[in-house]
Design a protein around this motif. Structure first.
Motif, short mmCIF file in Angstrom:
data_model
loop_
_atom_site.label_atom_id
_atom_site.label_comp_id
_atom_site.label_asym_id
_atom_site.label_seq_id
_atom_site.Cartn_x
_atom_site.Cartn_y
_atom_site.Cartn_z
N THR A 190 0.83 -1.21 0.00
CA THR A 190 0.00 0.00 0.00
C THR A 190 0.86 1.25 0.00
O THR A 190 0.64 2.18 -0.79
CB THR A 190 -0.93 0.01 1.23
N SER A 195 -1.63 -0.74 -4.68
CA SER A 195 -2.88 -1.02 -3.99
C SER A 195 -3.56 -2.31 -4.46
O SER A 195 -4.16 -3.03 -3.66
CB SER A 195 -3.84 0.16 -4.13
N ARG A 221 -9.90 -0.20 3.87
CA ARG A 221 -9.14 1.00 3.51
C ARG A 221 -8.62 0.93 2.08
O ARG A 221 -8.68 1.92 1.33
CB ARG A 221 -7.99 1.21 4.49
N GLN A 225 -9.39 3.33 -1.09
CA GLN A 225 -8.32 4.00 -1.84
C GLN A 225 -8.41 3.71 -3.33
O GLN A 225 -7.94 4.49 -4.16
CB GLN A 225 -6.95 3.57 -1.28
N PRO A 261 -10.09 11.82 1.86
CA PRO A 261 -9.07 10.82 1.52
C PRO A 261 -8.84 9.86 2.68
O PRO A 261 -8.78 10.27 3.84
CB PRO A 261 -7.83 11.67 1.25
N LYS A 263 -6.66 7.42 4.84
CA LYS A 263 -5.24 7.20 5.14
C LYS A 263 -4.95 5.70 5.18
O LYS A 263 -5.84 4.89 5.46
CB LYS A 263 -4.87 7.85 6.46
#
Length: 605
Positions: A190, A195, A221, A225, A261, A263
Motif C-alpha cells: 500500500t 494497492s 481502507r 483507496q 481521503p 489514510k
C-alpha cells in the motif's frame, strides 16, 4: 557477583532463569547460586527483593531492585540482563538502551539487547543500523518471524520494496506466521502505491480469518483507496453486524463515509515495525509469563505511542492488570490518545480494573464519566451493568442493560448476553415475569444457548413450573457442556425436585466431581443422599458444604440440617411468581469478561 553469589542454589521456578535462556540464548553464569554470606547486606537484600518481585510479577519493583543490584555489582551478567529486560518492559527506554549497549559487548547473542537497539535505530530512521544489529536469522519461531518482519520494514525504509516483499514471502515457519506475513506485505505494498497487490493479499488474509479486525480494516481502507467505497462500507457493515461497536471498525467506517481521503493503516517504516511488535506481543498473551509480551508491547509504544490505534496500550494495560500490576495497568489504559479508536475501550477496561481492585466507588465514577463522554457507547453500559450486578445492585444493573438495549434497533445473535444478564437481574430482584421474558428472548436470538437453557430450566424447576420442558432444557445444556459442573448440578437438582432421587444422586455426584469446591452442589448432593437412605454420607456432605464457605440464606438451613442430623426442606416452596431461594449456579462470564459463548472481544486482532 563476587562474594554474594556463592553457596545457595536458586529455585527452578524463578522467572529470571527461564527468561535468561529465552532472551540471552544461554543461562547467565550468575543465575545458578546465591550467598550464604550476607556480609554485604544491601546487595543481598536487593537481590532477594528482586527475586521476590519476579515471583510476584511486579515489574516495577523487579526493575528497581535489579538495577540497584547491578549498580553495586556491575560485572554480574544476570543483573545486567534483568535490568535490560525490565527497564524496557517498564518503559525506561533510555536506561534500557544503555544496558543493551553494554550487554551486546559482553553477550553478543543477547536477543533482548539486539531488539532494543534495533528499535532505537528504527525510531531514528537508521534502517541499515537496525538491520545490522538485528541480524538475519532467528533461533526459534518467534525470533524468525520478528527479525524477518522488522528486516522487511527496514528494507522498505531503505527504498527496497521488492526486497522487503520477497523477504516476507520467504519466511518459513509455523502456520500462525501467515496472517502476519499477509498483513505486513499488504501494508508495504500500500505504501509503495501497489494497492491492487495489497488488496489481493488482504483478500487472502480475510478469506482465512474474517474475524480479525486489523485485516478487515486494512481491506476496507484499500478498497476505499481504489475508489470502491461502497464495497468498503459493505465489508465494514457486515463485520459490525457480527461484532457491534468494534471501535476500529466503527471509526474506519466513519472515515470512509466522510468522503475524505482515506489514510493507510500504517504510514511509516517505524509504524510498521511498531505494528510487528504490537501484533506479536498481543498474540503471545501471558501463558508463558508476562515479560516477553510486555517487552514487545512497550517497544511498540516506544516507536509509536498510538500503536495499533491505541490497542497496544489497551492490550498492555490489560495484561498488567490481570497479572497484579493494577496501578501501572490502569495508567496505561487511561493514557490512550482521545483521538484513537480504542480510547473508549481503554477507559472501560480501566473502570473494570478499579472494580477488580475493590475500588468500586472509583470504578463507578469512571463508568459514569465514560458514558457521559460517549452516550452511544453500548459496551460501557453493559460493562457498568455487569459491575453493578456483581455487587447485587440488580435494579440499577437492569436499568443500565435496558438503556443499552434501547440503543440496539434490531438485536441479533451477538446481543443474547444483554437479555440474559438483564434476565438474571430481574430474577434476583423478584420480577419473574420480566426475567422469564428476557431468557426467552435470549434463546430466540441464540437458540440452544447452554447458559440460558440452564438458568431458565433451573428457575422453572425451582418454582415447580413447566417441569418436563425445564428438564429437557437442562438435559440439552448438559449435552452441550458436559464438563460444566454448574449445569450438571442443575440437572441433578431437577431430578431431585421431580422425586427421581437415584438419578439425582448420579448427576450430583458427577457435578461434585467437576466442581468439588462448590458448597451449593455439595449441599444438593447431601439432600439427595438423605432421600436415598445414605444418612451418614448426607451428613458429611452438609458439613462439607458448610466448611466450603456456604453463604446465607443457604448456610442457616445447612446448619439446621447438621444440628438436627436430618434433612430439613426449605420452609416453603417459592410461589410461581417468586424468587428461588437459591439462584441457578452460573457458568457465566465474570463482570467485564467475555463468555466462551459470547462474541469475541472488540479488540480481537
Amino acid at each position: 557477583m563476587g562474594r554474594v553469589m556463592r553457596g545457595m542454589r536458586m529455585g527452578r521456578s524463578v522467572p529470571a532463569i527461564a527468561l535468561a535462556v529465552l532472551l540471552l540464548g544461554h543461562a547467565a553464569h550468575a543465575a545458578t547460586v546465591v550467598t550464604e554470606d550476607f556480609g554485604e547486606e544491601t546487595l543481598a537484600g536487593d537481590f532477594l527483593s528482586a527475586l521476590n518481585a519476579d515471583a510476584e510479577k511486579d515489574l516495577d519493583k523487579a526493575s528497581f531492585f535489579y538495577q540497584r543490584s547491578l549498580h553495586q555489582d556491575p560485572d554480574d551478567l544476570l543483573f545486567l540482563e534483568r535490568a535490560l529486560v525490565l527497564s524496557a518492559s517498564t518503559g525506561e527506554m533510555a536506561d534500557a538502551q544503555r544496558y543493551a549497549d553494554t550487554m551486546l559487548r559482553r553477550a553478543p547473542d543477547s536477543r533482548a539487547a539486539r531488539l532494543v537497539l534495533a528499535v532505537a535505530d528504527f525510531k531514528e530512521g537508521k534502517y541499515p543500523d537496525a538491520q545490522l544489529v538485528l541480524g538475519t536469522k532467528g533461533t526459534d519461531a518467534l525470533g524468525e518471524l520478528t527479525k524477518g518482519l522488522l528486516n522487511a520494514w527496514a528494507d522498505f525504509g531503505r527504498g527496497n520494496t521488492d526486497q522487503a516483499l520477497a523477504r516476507i514471502q520467504s519466511l518459513k515457519g509455523e502456520a500462525w506466521f501467515e496472517p502476519f506475513k499477509l498483513l505486513h506485505s499488504s501494508y508495504i505494498a500500500t505504501l509503495a502505491g501497489r494497492s491492487e497487490d495489497a488488496l489481493k493479499l488482504l483478500k487472502q488474509a480475510r478469506d482465512a480469518d474474517q474475524n480479525a479486525v486489523r485485516i478487515t480494516e486494512g481491506y476496507a481502507r484499500v478498497l476505499a483507496q481504489l475508489n470502491r467505497r461502497d464495497e468498503a462500507v459493505q465489508v465494514l457493515d457486515e463485520y459490525l453486524t457480527r461484532f457491534p461497536d468494534n471501535p476500529l471498525a466503527t471509526a474506519t467506517l466513519a472515515e470512509i463515509k466522510s468522503g475524505k481521503p482515506v489514510k493507510p493503516s500504517v504510514g511509516t517504516p517505524a509504524q510498521g515495525a511498531a505494528e510487528v511488535l504490537a501484533g506479536i506481543g498481543a498474540a503471545l498473551g501471558d501463558d508463558g509469563g508476562i515479560e516477553v509480551p510486555t517487552l514487545f508491547l512497550r517497544l511498540a509504544m516506544h516507536l509509536d505511542p498510538n500503536a495499533s490505534d491505541g490497542l497496544a496500550a489497551v492490550t498492555l494495560g490489560s495484561l498488567l492488570v490481570d497479572n497484579g500490576n493494577g496501578d501501572t495497568g490502569i495508567k496505561l489504559l487511561e493514557s490512550v490518545d482521545p483521538a484513537e479508536p480504542f480510547r473508549s475501550l481503554g477507559l472501560l477496561r480501566a473502570a473494570l480494573a478499579l472494580d477488580q481492585m475493590d475500588k468500586a466507588g472509583e470504578a463507578e465514577t469512571a463508568f459514569k464519566a465514560s458514558i457521559e463522554r460517549n452516550p452511544d457507547d453500548i459496551q460501557a453500559r453493559i460493562a457498568f451493568g455487569n459491575m453493578l450486578r456483581s455487587h447485587e445492585r440488580f435494579k440499577e444493573s437492569a436499568d443500565l442493560y435496558s438503556s443499552a438495549i434501547s440503543k440496539i434497533p434490531n438485536p441479533g445473535k451477538p446481543d443474547w448476553t444483554i437479555f440474559y444478564f438483564r434476565g438474571i437481574d430481574y430474577e434476583r430482584d423478584n420480577q419473574w415475569p420480566k426475567a422469564e421474558a428476557d431468557f426467552k428472548k435470549a434463546l430466540e436470538l441464540f437458540p440452544d444457548q447452554p447458559l440460558v437453557l440452564n438458568y431458565l430450566g433451573y428457575s422453572w424447576v425451582d418454582r415447580g413450573l413447566n417441569m418436563q420442558p425445564a428438564l429437557d432444557m437442562i438435559r440439552k445444556a448438559v449435552e452441550l457442556r458436559p464438563k460444566d459442573g454448574f449445569i450438571v448440578d442443575s440437572l441433578g437438582w431437577a431430578f431431585y425436585k421431580l422425586g427421581r432421587y437415584p438419578e439425582a444422586v448420579e448427576q450430583l455426584e458427577n457435578a461434585v466431581a467437576l466442581r468439588p469446591e462448590d458448597p451449593t452442589i455439595n449441599d444438593h448432593l447431601g439432600d439427595a443422599y438423605w432421600k436415598t437412605g445414605r444418612v451418614l454420607e448426607a451428613q458429611f456432605q452438609w458439613r462439607h458444604a458448610r466448611d466450603l464457605g456456604a453463604k446465607e440464606p443457604d448456610l442457616a438451613l445447612i446448619n439446621r440440617k447438621i444440628a438436627a442430623r436430618q434433612l430439613i426442606e426449605k420452609d416453603a416452596d417459592p410461589a410461581p411468581q417468586g424468587q428461588p431461594a437459591t439462584p441457578p449456579q452460573q457458568s457465566q462470564p465474570a463482570p467485564g469478561k467475555a463468555s466462551a459463548d459470547a462474541p469475541p472481544a472488540p479488540d480481537k486482532i
